[in-house]
Design a protein around this motif. Structure first.
Motif, PDB file in Angstrom:
ATOM      1  N   GLU A 153       0.835  -1.200   0.000  1.00 58.09           N
ATOM      2  CA  GLU A 153       0.000   0.000   0.000  1.00 58.09           C
ATOM      3  C   GLU A 153       0.873   1.255   0.000  1.00 58.09           C
ATOM      4  OE1 GLU A 153      -3.085   0.100  -0.554  1.00 58.09           O
ATOM      5  OE2 GLU A 153      -3.449  -2.052  -0.429  1.00 58.09           O
ATOM      6  N   ARG A 154       2.050   1.155   0.626  1.00 58.83           N
ATOM      7  CA  ARG A 154       2.986   2.276   0.592  1.00 58.83           C
ATOM      8  C   ARG A 154       3.341   2.623  -0.852  1.00 58.83           C
ATOM      9  NH1 ARG A 154       7.751   5.150   2.654  1.00 58.83           N
ATOM     10  NH2 ARG A 154       8.107   6.468   0.829  1.00 58.83           N
ATOM     11  N   TYR A 174       1.320  -8.396  -2.447  1.00 60.61           N
ATOM     12  CA  TYR A 174       2.451  -8.499  -1.529  1.00 60.61           C
ATOM     13  C   TYR A 174       3.408  -9.609  -1.972  1.00 60.61           C
ATOM     14  CZ  TYR A 174       0.212  -5.546   2.036  1.00 60.61           C
ATOM     15  OH  TYR A 174      -0.365  -4.505   2.736  1.00 60.61           O
ATOM     16  N   LEU A 175       4.658  -9.486  -1.582  1.00 59.89           N
ATOM     17  CA  LEU A 175       5.655 -10.494  -1.914  1.00 59.89           C
ATOM     18  C   LEU A 175       5.488 -11.720  -1.015  1.00 59.89           C
ATOM     19  CD1 LEU A 175       8.814  -8.269  -2.508  1.00 59.89           C
ATOM     20  CD2 LEU A 175       7.007  -8.934  -4.103  1.00 59.89           C
ATOM     21  N   ARG A 286      15.207   4.445   5.513  1.00 59.45           N
ATOM     22  CA  ARG A 286      14.680   5.759   5.169  1.00 59.45           C
ATOM     23  C   ARG A 286      13.600   5.647   4.089  1.00 59.45           C
ATOM     24  NH1 ARG A 286      20.335   6.635   6.251  1.00 59.45           N
ATOM     25  NH2 ARG A 286      20.563   8.310   7.811  1.00 59.45           N
ATOM     26  N   TYR A 287      13.747   4.689   3.202  1.00 58.54           N
ATOM     27  CA  TYR A 287      12.709   4.400   2.197  1.00 58.54           C
ATOM     28  C   TYR A 287      12.780   2.922   1.885  1.00 58.54           C
ATOM     29  CZ  TYR A 287      10.449   3.775  -2.319  1.00 58.54           C
ATOM     30  OH  TYR A 287       9.650   3.304  -3.341  1.00 58.54           O
ATOM     31  N   GLU A 288      11.666   2.244   2.027  1.00 62.42           N
ATOM     32  CA  GLU A 288      11.583   0.815   1.736  1.00 62.42           C
ATOM     33  C   GLU A 288      10.208   0.506   1.164  1.00 62.42           C
ATOM     34  OE1 GLU A 288      13.019  -1.940   0.691  1.00 62.42           O
ATOM     35  OE2 GLU A 288      14.233  -2.025   2.526  1.00 62.42           O
ATOM     36  N   PRO A 289      10.102   0.324  -0.170  1.00 59.55           N
ATOM     37  CA  PRO A 289       8.790   0.061  -0.764  1.00 59.55           C
ATOM     38  C   PRO A 289       8.142  -1.214  -0.225  1.00 59.55           C
ATOM     39  CG  PRO A 289      10.565  -0.216  -2.362  1.00 59.55           C
ATOM     40  CD  PRO A 289      11.170   0.406  -1.167  1.00 59.55           C
ATOM     41  N   TYR A 290       8.954  -2.212   0.068  1.00 58.49           N
ATOM     42  CA  TYR A 290       8.414  -3.381   0.771  1.00 58.49           C
ATOM     43  C   TYR A 290       9.352  -3.763   1.911  1.00 58.49           C
ATOM     44  CZ  TYR A 290       6.207  -7.683   2.078  1.00 58.49           C
ATOM     45  OH  TYR A 290       5.582  -8.662   2.824  1.00 58.49           O
ATOM     46  N   GLY A 291      10.336  -4.627   1.681  1.00 62.46           N
ATOM     47  CA  GLY A 291      11.259  -5.059   2.717  1.00 62.46           C
ATOM     48  C   GLY A 291      11.251  -6.566   2.864  1.00 62.46           C
ATOM     49  N   GLY A 309       7.220   3.470   7.935  1.00 66.49           N
ATOM     50  CA  GLY A 309       6.901   3.793   6.548  1.00 66.49           C
ATOM     51  C   GLY A 309       7.252   2.713   5.558  1.00 66.49           C
ATOM     52  N   ALA A 310       7.913   1.640   5.975  1.00 63.44           N
ATOM     53  CA  ALA A 310       8.239   0.542   5.063  1.00 63.44           C
ATOM     54  C   ALA A 310       6.983  -0.230   4.702  1.00 63.44           C
ATOM     55  CB  ALA A 310       9.259  -0.393   5.707  1.00 63.44           C
ATOM     56  N   GLY A 311       6.937  -0.729   3.463  1.00 63.95           N
ATOM     57  CA  GLY A 311       5.763  -1.474   3.035  1.00 63.95           C
ATOM     58  C   GLY A 311       5.482  -2.691   3.897  1.00 63.95           C
ATOM     59  N   VAL A 312       6.536  -3.394   4.317  1.00 62.00           N
ATOM     60  CA  VAL A 312       6.342  -4.610   5.102  1.00 62.00           C
ATOM     61  C   VAL A 312       5.713  -4.315   6.459  1.00 62.00           C
ATOM     62  CG1 VAL A 312       8.619  -4.608   6.224  1.00 62.00           C
ATOM     63  CG2 VAL A 312       7.480  -6.788   5.715  1.00 62.00           C
TER      64      VAL A 312
END
Length: 379
Positions: A153-154, A174-175, A286-291, A309-312
């Motif tokens: 969703e991020r 999701y992964l 600092r930025y993680e679309p998923y993780g 703020g990470a997607g995970v």
């Protein structure tokens, strides 16, 4: 075998890393399901070739992805045109190829602006030019896409808010995880692994490239600089991952008298064993679309502190949300989260295991099947 072939365009199809692992999983699933699959890439794992993938190799001049990007784009568009008459389903990754079809987004360039490298003027100019090209390619690819797949969703919010992609064109998938490899270890196996690794004190693991500032290793190190002088801080920090600047980081650690408390393992192929042997994962991104690394840690029953703020972080249950960082720049907050974990590590491990059990219900084949169903329904 389906009459409609599939074409997937990306740099690498390998069973390691986030984006590479996801593309490998999709290609493997399609091939095992009997589809004709064309892969345009620089590198393709042998198992996909053995399954019958049609590989269209693209050179990588001087080993540079930057120099290879136009070649990958051109080859992907050429094969999309060649297969168009057979109703090919095209999957591209982000801005890597401008062929029309499905755009699978693992990273939004517009959502993270890396700081200028501490390097020569020529390198800084090159980095700025690379970013301008990445932003333009990303924008154009998303405009052409019939369907956009996000990994969280991020990422969806970034696509809508920063790039103006219509939410109706986006599907979130999701992964997944390798169920057989990322599992909690039995106590005896965990103790044996710690013995082989020489870990006597509790260990906090950090997994990520040293050259990628968005991963936040500097903030993790700052926490150890702040607290490692306290005898009550009995936790060692172990970094896993490659990247440039290892000597510089080792020098910083030595200068602060932390050589025995902060260690660097470099690139490792035994990530599941390391996660099973560790006590905590720290990921102040600092930025993680998923993780995916955090996802895999939780699947092993390892508590993981990660940025909110990470997607995970969207996958965290209420009982684990105390491990989420509001501000990855605040190493004081990271210290407080670690200390909260340290007061009851067994309880946090039980909570992580419960979430990990739920995450392992969705392996890579389930992710690929979900992805394919959404693409087939929309394209």
């Amino acid at each position: 075998m389906s009459a409609r072939p599939w074409l997937i365009v990306t740099g690498d199809f390998t069973p390691t890393g986030g984006m590479d692992r996801a593309n490998h999983a999709l290609a493997s699933y399609l091939l095992r399901e009997g589809h004709e699959v064309h892969l345009v890439a620089h590198r393709v794992a042998d198992d996909l070739r053995e399954l019958g993938a049609e590989v269209h190799a693209v050179a990588k001049p001087l080993g540079s992805y930057f120099l290879a990007e136009p070649l990958l784009d051109r080859a992907g568009r050429q094969w999309a045109r060649r297969l168009a008459g057979r109703g090919v389903r095209v999957v591209v990754n982000g801005g890597g190829c401008q062929a029309e079809g499905t755009c699978w987004v693992h990273y939004v360039h517009a959502a993270w602006e890396p700081p200028p490298p501490r390097a020569s003027l020529a390198r800084r100019v090159k980095a700025a030019g690379h970013r301008r090209r990445a932003l333009e390619q990303e924008r154009r690819a998303l405009e052409r896409a019939r369907l956009v797949i996000s990994n969280s969703e991020r990422t969806t919010r970034d696509l809508v808010g920063r790039l103006g992609v219509s939410e109706g064109r986006i599907e979130r998938v999701y992964l997944g995880v390798e169920r057989e490899r990322f599992v909690p270890a039995a106590p005896e196996a965990r103790a044996a692994a710690r013995g082989r690794l020489g870990w006597e004190r509790p260990v906090a693991l950090f997994v990520g490239g040293l050259g990628d500032r968005r991963k936040g290793f500097d903030r993790a190190l700052a926490a150890w600089v702040q607290r490692a002088g306290d005898p009550a801080w009995d936790l060692d920090l172990v970094h896993v991952g490659g990247g440039p600047g290892l000597g510089e980081w080792e020098g910083r650690v030595a200068d602060r008298g932390l050589s025995g408390r902060v260690r660097f393992l470099g690139f490792r192929a035994d990530i599941p064993e390391l996660l099973q042997a560790a006590d905590l994962l720290v990921s102040p991104t600092r930025y993680e679309p998923y993780g995916l690394g955090v996802h895999e840690a939780l699947s092993c029953g390892l508590p993981a502190i990660v940025s909110r703020g990470a997607g995970v972080a969207e996958r965290y249950t209420p009982e684990l949300r105390e491990l989420l960082l509001a501000d990855p720049e605040d190493c004081g907050e990271l210290v407080r989260r670690i200390e909260a974990w340290r007061r009851e590590p067994e309880a946090w491990a039980e909570r992580a295991t419960r979430l990990g059990d739920a995450l392992r219900e969705r392996g890579w084949d389930e992710v690929a099947a979900d992805l394919c169903a959404r693409i087939e329904a929309r394209t």
